[in-house]
Design a protein around this motif. Sequence first.
Motif, PDB file in Angstrom:
ATOM      1  N   ALA A 200       0.908  -1.370   0.068  1.00 12.61           N
ATOM      2  CA  ALA A 200       0.132  -0.027   0.040  1.00 12.61           C
ATOM      3  C   ALA A 200       0.898   1.327   0.135  1.00 12.61           C
ATOM      4  CB  ALA A 200      -1.093   0.063   1.240  1.00 12.61           C
ATOM      5  N   GLN A 201       1.884   1.302   0.871  1.00 13.98           N
ATOM      6  CA  GLN A 201       2.897   2.365   0.862  1.00 13.98           C
ATOM      7  C   GLN A 201       3.568   2.560  -0.610  1.00 13.98           C
ATOM      8  OE1 GLN A 201       5.105   0.728   4.280  1.00 13.98           O
ATOM      9  NE2 GLN A 201       4.661   2.892   5.197  1.00 13.98           N
ATOM     10  N   GLU A 202       3.951   1.451  -1.132  1.00  9.41           N
ATOM     11  CA  GLU A 202       4.641   1.574  -2.421  1.00  9.41           C
ATOM     12  C   GLU A 202       3.599   1.839  -3.435  1.00  9.41           C
ATOM     13  OE1 GLU A 202       8.364   0.949  -2.870  1.00  9.41           O
ATOM     14  OE2 GLU A 202       7.633   1.772  -1.083  1.00  9.41           O
ATOM     15  N   ALA A 204       1.069   3.901  -2.981  1.00 10.65           N
ATOM     16  CA  ALA A 204       1.007   5.475  -2.887  1.00 10.65           C
ATOM     17  C   ALA A 204       2.148   6.239  -3.470  1.00 10.65           C
ATOM     18  CB  ALA A 204       0.731   5.742  -1.565  1.00 10.65           C
ATOM     19  N   ALA A 205       3.351   5.537  -3.432  1.00 14.53           N
ATOM     20  CA  ALA A 205       4.527   6.111  -4.008  1.00 14.53           C
ATOM     21  C   ALA A 205       4.895   5.836  -5.568  1.00 14.53           C
ATOM     22  CB  ALA A 205       5.785   5.632  -3.079  1.00 14.53           C
TER      23      ALA A 205
END
Length: 209
Positions: A200-202, A204-205
């Motif tokens: 999820a973080q990746e 978003a990035a």
Amino acid sequence: MSSESSESSDLLILLQTAKLKGRPSEADLLAAGGLDAAATVAALVDSGALDRAGSRLKLTPPGRAELDRLLAAERATVDQEALKGVYHEAFDALNTTFKQLVTDWQLIDGTRPNDHSDTAYDAAIVFRLGELHQQLVPLLDRLVGFASRLSGYRERFGAALCKVRAGDHSWLARPMVDSYHTVWFELHEELIGLSGLSRAQEAAAGRAE
């Protein structure tokens, strides 16, 4: 490597492979892990870390908990700043290239489905895959320096590329087999986890596939 650390590494490889592949057969689990450890698989089933579902194996909640423990222990040994530098710079650039390659394999001009009747078009993409692979190999060697268990990825990528070059183009992006795309996705998952990040973080990035 001591026998105890070797056993822990084998357990980590098998449990992680089971997680990444969902419900692999025992043969697929061992092949993807690069191991000849059927007895270890049987021990994981006996301990309740893996469960048999017909001819398939799946990770159980206790198995996932053990995997999380092993991954955390591995992550604690990694120079995170150095790893993230390699991941966010070298791998990310290749990942962008590979995603475009797969898109071009599936769609012509980004709009028309590729029916693979244009052999010259497909051959050009296979050639690009070979060029990408040449750039990937030294990167894999660097990644093995952070986690030795990643060494099996070089053979898996090479095997998929050989099949593609031999004319079985399903091994470029076919799901449910160790195609180049499948192995790429799993390596990406490994790097996300080894860096202590989440998909999820990746996403978003803008780095998730």
